[in-house]
Design an enzyme around this catalytic site. Structure first.
Site, short mmCIF file in Angstrom:
data_model
loop_
_atom_site.label_atom_id
_atom_site.label_comp_id
_atom_site.label_asym_id
_atom_site.label_seq_id
_atom_site.Cartn_x
_atom_site.Cartn_y
_atom_site.Cartn_z
N LYS A 247 1.82 36.33 -12.85
CA LYS A 247 0.60 37.13 -12.99
C LYS A 247 0.99 38.60 -13.08
O LYS A 247 1.80 39.10 -12.30
CB LYS A 247 -0.32 36.88 -11.79
CG LYS A 247 -1.71 37.49 -11.96
CD LYS A 247 -2.65 37.03 -10.85
CE LYS A 247 -4.05 37.59 -11.07
NZ LYS A 247 -5.00 37.14 -10.03
N GLU A 335 -15.62 25.59 -1.81
CA GLU A 335 -16.81 26.02 -1.08
C GLU A 335 -17.47 24.88 -0.31
O GLU A 335 -17.95 25.07 0.81
CB GLU A 335 -17.81 26.64 -2.06
CG GLU A 335 -17.37 27.96 -2.67
CD GLU A 335 -16.49 27.79 -3.89
OE1 GLU A 335 -16.06 28.81 -4.45
OE2 GLU A 335 -16.23 26.62 -4.31
N ARG A 363 -22.36 26.63 -5.08
CA ARG A 363 -21.50 25.47 -5.32
C ARG A 363 -21.49 24.52 -4.13
O ARG A 363 -20.93 23.42 -4.23
CB ARG A 363 -20.07 25.96 -5.61
CG ARG A 363 -19.96 26.73 -6.91
CD ARG A 363 -18.69 27.55 -6.98
NE ARG A 363 -17.48 26.78 -6.92
CZ ARG A 363 -16.81 26.31 -7.98
NH1 ARG A 363 -17.26 26.53 -9.20
NH2 ARG A 363 -15.70 25.64 -7.82
#
Length: 590
Positions: A247, A335, A363
């Site tokens: 990244k 979640e 969610r």
């Protein structure tokens, strides 16, 4: 050697005219282009830099858009957007009237699926692949998913189904060991072992799910990626390619501090140095009020637990994770698990602060209802980024929470007007409540610099008078009430208007409401949530139940998805900014 290859590319068809040996040069140009624009315009940086070679290879090998490419979340899709006809408008990314920061079906035929929340790509691409089979179409279907996103339950559901089909599906795992914060959990440890060659091949869990597994390969070796993608095009059934990337690749500081450079704001494109803003004299961010107060409370109350699904830095739960690592948990992008884990702990007498962005609690709605509210467990939901959040747009605005929480039995719903109200509610909640509570607060800074004052207990369900007037009562919920306060200083007939702060949408202060309806001709409600089902709807229900005749005007987010822009711009669009309120209030004093 052609000097600027990127200037000649407006579609993948143009890309496919290049030779393979020209692609490393294009990768460098694409990386530079992303850095040039994001350094000035801001946005998500590190993720897109990490997949430059993979992005080029995918569009080079596959016949997009006929072959269907689905990105997971979309933080990493900037290179994809630039190569698919949006290079000239990329500078408008995440701005009002500009292109979205995430793939969006209405924006381009190359954006095959709208993504702003994680872990949806495998299910979506599998759905496309099965549909293609049924229609007799010969297409490839590719899902690019990160190592943090693949740990989510929904991603496993997609893998579980795909493994018993013969769908032409390729899942590419972009493995960089980080989402927004570093990846966590046993799956992350498994992938690390695979990368290091320490996991026996016979233990490969992806192969066990009936996928043709290959990798890990270097995600920055464009020749290796292209060769493997060409091979996989000929392989039937579900396939899985494990790609290792870095990244922030190509910008040293972004590689060194991947959390900070996920979305760094403005920075020097040559050195990577972030342009720091002088913030020492500013009020705190609401997330920091939450995080610092929680540490303060946890020092006194050993039963306090902090839980977040993959957002410890963004939510500031990181403060508690550093201070009390044994009592603060990042559970990854999960979640549903976060909510039910919180419920389980609550059954054992723990005081659980479940810290989730408002848009992501959606969610886990079933878990909120069945696992928490139905059992009346006193979980404390701290909903960061409530209301309009700005440049991330429709996928991230937290404008539905008042409506979807208000209808749940046992649920207390609270919106602090300022930092001190948030601090006091956190204190009150950990003293012990008889019901679950959702405390929702906005993205960004408050207005009070000296907010760390002694705690005071908050009385549940009480509203308060901020300003007394004679004709019109303005009822506001939460931080958006500051716009009413400002607007009332700018109109001539100030004495006509009362202003009340209703922090509790549930339970409503019906005793005060009775007085308000009897003492005023008209009522105006204001919220930074949807006007259907929210705070204003609650006031209208109260009016109908008691057969009051007063005029009631409900102000908030209209029945549409609000796109990206600054919070000020989006408040203006929704007519809940100060200037719009001045105009609306002035019509009542003529």
């Amino acid at each position: 050697m052609v000097e600027n290859l990127l200037s000649y590319i407006d579609s993948p068809n143009d890309l496919r005219k290049l030779t393979v040996n020209q692609l490393p040069q294009l990768a460098q140009e694409l990386r530079d282009f992303i850095i040039d624009v994001v350094s000035v315009k801001e946005g998500h940086l590190g993720a897109s830099l990490g997949v430059v070679e993979l992005t080029i290879a995918l569009h080079y090998v596959f016949q997009t858009p006929n072959d269907l490419l689905v990105w997971d979340v979309g933080h990493q899709a900037y290179g994809h957007k630039i190569l698919t006809g949006r290079k000239a408008v990329f500078h408008t990314n995440r701005q009002l009237g500009g292109i979205s920061g995430f793939p969006k079906r209405s924006e381009s035929e190359f954006d095959t699926f709208g993504v702003g929340h994680s872990s949806t790509s495998i299910s979506a691409a599998l759905g496309m692949a099965i549909a293609s089979q049924l229609k007799g179409e010969n297409k490839h279907h590719i899902a690019v998913i990160g190592d943090a996103s693949i740990a989510s339950g929904m991603a496993f559901e997609g893998l579980n189904h795909a493994g018993v089909t013969d769908a032409n599906l390729l899942v590419i795992l972009n493995d960089n060991a980080i989402g927004i914060d570093p990846s966590v959990g046993a799956l992350k440890n498994y992938l690390t072992a695979v990368k290091k060659g320490k996991n026996p091949k016979q233990n490969n869990m992806i192969k066990s799910l009936n996928f043709d597994y290959s990798g890990p390969i270097d995600g920055h070796d464009i020749f290796a990626i292209i060769a493997e993608l060409e091979r996989l095009k000929k392989v039937k059934g579900p396939k899985f390619l494990h790609v290792i990337t870095t990244k922030g690749k190509g910008l040293q500081k972004a590689e060194e501090d991947q959390v900070k450079y996920h979305a760094p704001g403005k920075f020097d494109k040559l050195t990577g140095e972030i342009h720091l803003k002088e913030e020492s004299h500013l009020p705190p961010k609401f997330q920091d009020v939450f995080g610092l107060t929680l540490v303060e409370l946890a020092q006194q109350n050993k039963k306090i637990i902090g839980i977040t699904p993959a957002m410890p830095t963004g939510s500031s739960l990181k403060f508690m994770m550093d201070a009390f690592p044994e009592r603060a948990f990042d559970v990854g992008i999960a979640e549903q698990h976060a909510v039910t884990l919180s419920a389980g702990m609550a059954t054992q007498g723990m005081v659980v602060f479940c810290n989730i962005y408002s848009t992501f609690l959606q969610r886990a709605y079933d878990q909120v209802i069945h696992d928490v509210a139905l059992q009346n467990l006193p979980v404390i939901f701290c909903l960061d980024r409530a209301g309009l959040v700005g440049e991330d747009g429709a996928t991230h605005h937290g404008v539905f929470d008042l409506a979807y929480l208000r209808c749940i039995p046992n649920m207390i719903v609270f919106s602090p007007r300022n930092e001190i109200e948030l601090r006091n509610m956190l204190y009150t909640a950990q003293l012990g409540l008889n019901h679950p509570i959702a405390i929702r607060y906005p993205r960004g800074r408050g207005e009070i610099v000296d907010w760390q004052i002694p705690f005071q207990k908050t009385e549940i369900g009480k509203a308060s008078l901020l300003k007394k007037g004679s004709k019109v009562a303005v009822l506001s919920n939460g931080f958006i009430g500051k716009n009413v306060t400002a607007a009332l200083t700018l109109i001539s007939a100030q004495n006509d208007f009362s202003h009340y702060d209703f922090p509790f949408v549930k339970p409503l202060d019906e005793q005060l409401l009775t007085s308000i309806f009897k003492e005023h001709e008209s009522i105006i409600t204001l919220e930074d949530g949807t006007i259907i089902g929210g705070f204003g709807s609650g006031i209208l229900e109260f009016k109908a139940k008691n057969k009051y005749k007063n005029e009631v005007q409900v102000l908030g987010i209209s029945d549409e998805f609000i796109e990206q822009g600054t919070i000020d711009e989006l408040q203006r669009f929704s007519k809940i900014n100060v200037e719009s309120l001045v105009s609306i209030l002035s019509t009542y004093s003529k």
